[in-house]
Design a protein around this motif. Structure first.
Motif, PDB file in Angstrom:
ATOM      1  N   SER A   2      33.348  38.053  33.868  1.00 24.51           N
ATOM      2  CA  SER A   2      33.654  38.361  32.472  1.00 24.51           C
ATOM      3  C   SER A   2      34.099  37.099  31.744  1.00 24.51           C
ATOM      4  O   SER A   2      35.026  36.417  32.200  1.00 24.51           O
ATOM      5  N   GLN A   3      33.426  36.778  30.643  1.00 22.16           N
ATOM      6  CA  GLN A   3      33.767  35.626  29.814  1.00 22.16           C
ATOM      7  C   GLN A   3      33.811  34.341  30.647  1.00 22.16           C
ATOM      8  O   GLN A   3      34.767  33.575  30.588  1.00 22.16           O
ATOM      9  N   ALA A   4      32.742  34.156  31.437  1.00 18.79           N
ATOM     10  CA  ALA A   4      32.544  32.945  32.244  1.00 18.79           C
ATOM     11  C   ALA A   4      33.631  32.740  33.290  1.00 18.79           C
ATOM     12  O   ALA A   4      33.905  31.613  33.697  1.00 18.79           O
ATOM     13  N   ARG A   5      34.230  33.844  33.764  1.00 14.98           N
ATOM     14  CA  ARG A   5      35.253  33.752  34.811  1.00 14.98           C
ATOM     15  C   ARG A   5      35.207  34.987  35.682  1.00 14.98           C
ATOM     16  O   ARG A   5      34.832  36.066  35.226  1.00 14.98           O
ATOM     17  N   TRP A   6      35.599  34.795  36.936  1.00 11.64           N
ATOM     18  CA  TRP A   6      35.745  35.934  37.838  1.00 11.64           C
ATOM     19  C   TRP A   6      37.146  36.510  37.702  1.00 11.64           C
ATOM     20  O   TRP A   6      38.127  35.764  37.673  1.00 11.64           O
ATOM     21  N   ARG A   7      37.212  37.838  37.632  1.00 11.30           N
ATOM     22  CA  ARG A   7      38.501  38.521  37.542  1.00 11.30           C
ATOM     23  C   ARG A   7      38.551  39.634  38.578  1.00 11.30           C
ATOM     24  O   ARG A   7      37.560  40.325  38.827  1.00 11.30           O
ATOM     25  N   LEU A   8      39.704  39.805  39.167  1.00  8.08           N
ATOM     26  CA  LEU A   8      39.881  40.788  40.233  1.00  8.08           C
ATOM     27  C   LEU A   8      40.056  42.179  39.632  1.00  8.08           C
ATOM     28  O   LEU A   8      40.862  42.375  38.711  1.00  8.08           O
ATOM     29  N   VAL A   9      39.291  43.136  40.152  1.00 12.99           N
ATOM     30  CA  VAL A   9      39.315  44.501  39.611  1.00 12.99           C
ATOM     31  C   VAL A   9      40.089  45.442  40.524  1.00 12.99           C
ATOM     32  O   VAL A   9      40.974  46.167  40.087  1.00 12.99           O
ATOM     33  N   THR A  10      39.756  45.447  41.798  1.00 12.48           N
ATOM     34  CA  THR A  10      40.431  46.320  42.757  1.00 12.48           C
ATOM     35  C   THR A  10      40.631  45.586  44.075  1.00 12.48           C
ATOM     36  O   THR A  10      39.929  44.622  44.381  1.00 12.48           O
TER      37      THR A  10
END
Length: 230
Positions: free
Chosen positions: A181-189
């Motif tokens: 998301s928005q050129a970055r990895w983000r942790l969801v679960t």
């Protein structure tokens, strides 16, 4: 021969030589350009990017392989967050977690340190099931990652004679989901880690019973890698 019969050719020869040199030079440039045009472009594989923001490695490429490296880095960063202040710890969670996913990733946050203690989680292997590891991930697409982790904890103030002294911990398979998301990895679960046999145990568990080998099938496959190495 009289001087009147002698005719110098120097004046004519110099422009001719210069013209030939120009033609040769232009031909060389044309050949070089044609060679460059016919040579296929070299494929550059995105590699691990060492950038740190607020103590968290970021800048991983938008591929499943990059998502795996990001999940490994985030897991280790959150595991050490217990040594930070509450404000710093929350800032780290906000940086790593996707919007609204803060509570979902809290299982990865290490316990608060009390006294002289050691608490560390090391990600040994990473794999992304059923994915083209170097494919470009579209915006807001999620990737499921699995990691082989080793977790250790212990008190440094214990006496060697204390039967409870030493390091405690074990090996686990940790599953997590990250979103591009928005050129970055983000942790969801982040799911509860599943214990697996330690690497030096073969054939049977310590109690003599059969081991569950299925978790190790993925760990030992050619599709897994040490995070940050490819």
């Amino acid at each position: 021969m009289s001087r009147a019969e002698f005719k110098s050719t120097t004046g004519r020869r110099m422009p001719m030589v210069a013209a030939v040199l120009v033609v040769v030079a232009l031909a060389g440039v044309a050949v070089f350009a044609a060679g460059r045009a016919s040579t296929p472009e070299r494929q550059v594989i995105a590699r691990y990017v060492e950038r740190v923001q607020a103590g968290v490695p970021v800048g991983f490429p938008g591929t499943p392989r990059g998502g795996g490296d990001a999940a490994a880095a985030y897991t280790q960063a959150l595991a050490s967050a217990g040594t930070r202040s509450a404000t710093s710890r929350q800032a780290m969670v906000d940086l790593i977690a996707a919007e609204g996913a803060g509570s979902a990733v809290h299982p990865l946050v290490g316990p608060a340190a009390h006294g002289e203690t050691i608490s560390q989680t090391v990600v040994a292997r990473v794999w992304v099931p059923d994915a083209d590891l170097d494919a470009v991930v579209p915006e807001d697409r999620e990737v499921s990652v699995r990691m082989l982790v080793c977790t250790l904890s212990g008190a440094t103030t214990s006496s060697p004679a204390d039967p409870n002294a030493g390091l405690a911990g074990g090996w686990y398979v940790q599953s997590a989901t990250v979103r591009w998301s928005q050129a970055r990895w983000r942790l969801v679960t982040a799911e509860r880690p599943v214990p697996v046999p330690p690497p030096d145990q073969r054939g049977a568990r310590r109690d003599g019973g059969p081991r569950d080998m299925q978790p190790l099938v993925d760990v030992l496959s050619s599709r897994s890698w040490a995070p940050g190495t490819v």
